[in-house]
Structure formats: structure tokens, C-alpha cells
Design a protein around this motif. Sequence first.
Motif, PDB file in Angstrom:
ATOM      1  N   ASP A  99       0.852  -1.195   0.000  1.00 24.55           N
ATOM      2  CA  ASP A  99       0.000   0.000   0.000  1.00 24.55           C
ATOM      3  C   ASP A  99       0.885   1.240   0.000  1.00 24.55           C
ATOM      4  N   ILE A 100       1.957   1.185   0.809  1.00 24.37           N
ATOM      5  CA  ILE A 100       2.961   2.254   0.869  1.00 24.37           C
ATOM      6  C   ILE A 100       4.313   1.565   0.824  1.00 24.37           C
ATOM      7  N   LYS A 101       5.008   1.658  -0.293  1.00 25.86           N
ATOM      8  CA  LYS A 101       6.349   1.099  -0.369  1.00 25.86           C
ATOM      9  C   LYS A 101       7.260   1.913   0.548  1.00 25.86           C
ATOM     10  N   PRO A 102       8.349   1.320   1.039  1.00 22.05           N
ATOM     11  CA  PRO A 102       9.249   2.056   1.934  1.00 22.05           C
ATOM     12  C   PRO A 102       9.622   3.415   1.345  1.00 22.05           C
ATOM     13  N   THR A 103       9.434   4.461   2.164  1.00 25.30           N
ATOM     14  CA  THR A 103       9.563   5.833   1.674  1.00 25.30           C
ATOM     15  C   THR A 103      10.917   6.477   1.972  1.00 25.30           C
ATOM     16  N   CYS A 104      11.775   5.795   2.757  1.00 20.10           N
ATOM     17  CA  CYS A 104      13.035   6.415   3.163  1.00 20.10           C
ATOM     18  C   CYS A 104      14.042   5.324   3.517  1.00 20.10           C
ATOM     19  N   GLU A 105      15.268   5.747   3.759  1.00 19.34           N
ATOM     20  CA  GLU A 105      16.326   4.800   4.103  1.00 19.34           C
ATOM     21  C   GLU A 105      16.016   4.056   5.403  1.00 19.34           C
ATOM     22  N   GLU A 106      15.453   4.758   6.378  1.00 20.39           N
ATOM     23  CA  GLU A 106      15.101   4.114   7.642  1.00 20.39           C
ATOM     24  C   GLU A 106      14.082   2.995   7.431  1.00 20.39           C
ATOM     25  N   ALA A 107      13.113   3.242   6.557  1.00 22.68           N
ATOM     26  CA  ALA A 107      12.105   2.223   6.254  1.00 22.68           C
ATOM     27  C   ALA A 107      12.742   1.013   5.578  1.00 22.68           C
ATOM     28  N   GLU A 108      13.662   1.261   4.650  1.00 21.95           N
ATOM     29  CA  GLU A 108      14.350   0.168   3.964  1.00 21.95           C
ATOM     30  C   GLU A 108      15.161  -0.672   4.949  1.00 21.95           C
ATOM     31  N   LEU A 109      15.875   0.001   5.859  1.00 24.53           N
ATOM     32  CA  LEU A 109      16.685  -0.721   6.833  1.00 24.53           C
ATOM     33  C   LEU A 109      15.812  -1.518   7.805  1.00 24.53           C
TER      34      LEU A 109
END
Length: 80
Positions: A60-70
Motif C-alpha cells: 500500500d505504501i512502499k518504503p519511503t526512506c532509508e530508515e524504512a528500507e533498513l
Amino acid sequence: MWKEGTIGIPKKDGGYKSVKYWVKHFEEPSEDYGINGGKISKLSLKMDGVWIANYDRGWDIKPTCEEAELALCILLNDFN
């Protein structure tokens, strides 16, 4: 099974950003509903009061930032 908690993502200045997570995972992987065909079927990440990723049998919301990816990498490692 539902799990929730907080992950501290290291910052370049030596501090941490707090990412709150909610994960629904199963014992067996699911090609149809799991992230990357894995065991996590639902995942939500929130940082500073803002949703930074949400997966409910699809993004619904793909990771939006580096923190989300990590945080996502950490959770995939822990629960998949």
C-alpha cells in the motif's frame, strides 16, 4: 501471529531514529501473500508519527526512506 516493537536505526551523527513496527507473520511462507514470497503477510512501519511503509498482502505504501528500507531488511531477516 502478530508482533510489534521498535527498531533503533543508527544515524550518521551517532544517534538513532525510532521506527515502530507491526508485523503479522506465519509459520509457512506464502508465494501469494508474503513479502518476497515469505512469511510476513502484513507489515506497518511508522516514524515520527508518519507511516513510512505498509504491506497488506501487497504494498500500500512502499518504503519511503532509508530508515524504512533498513527496518524492512531487519524484519525480513527476523521473521522470514
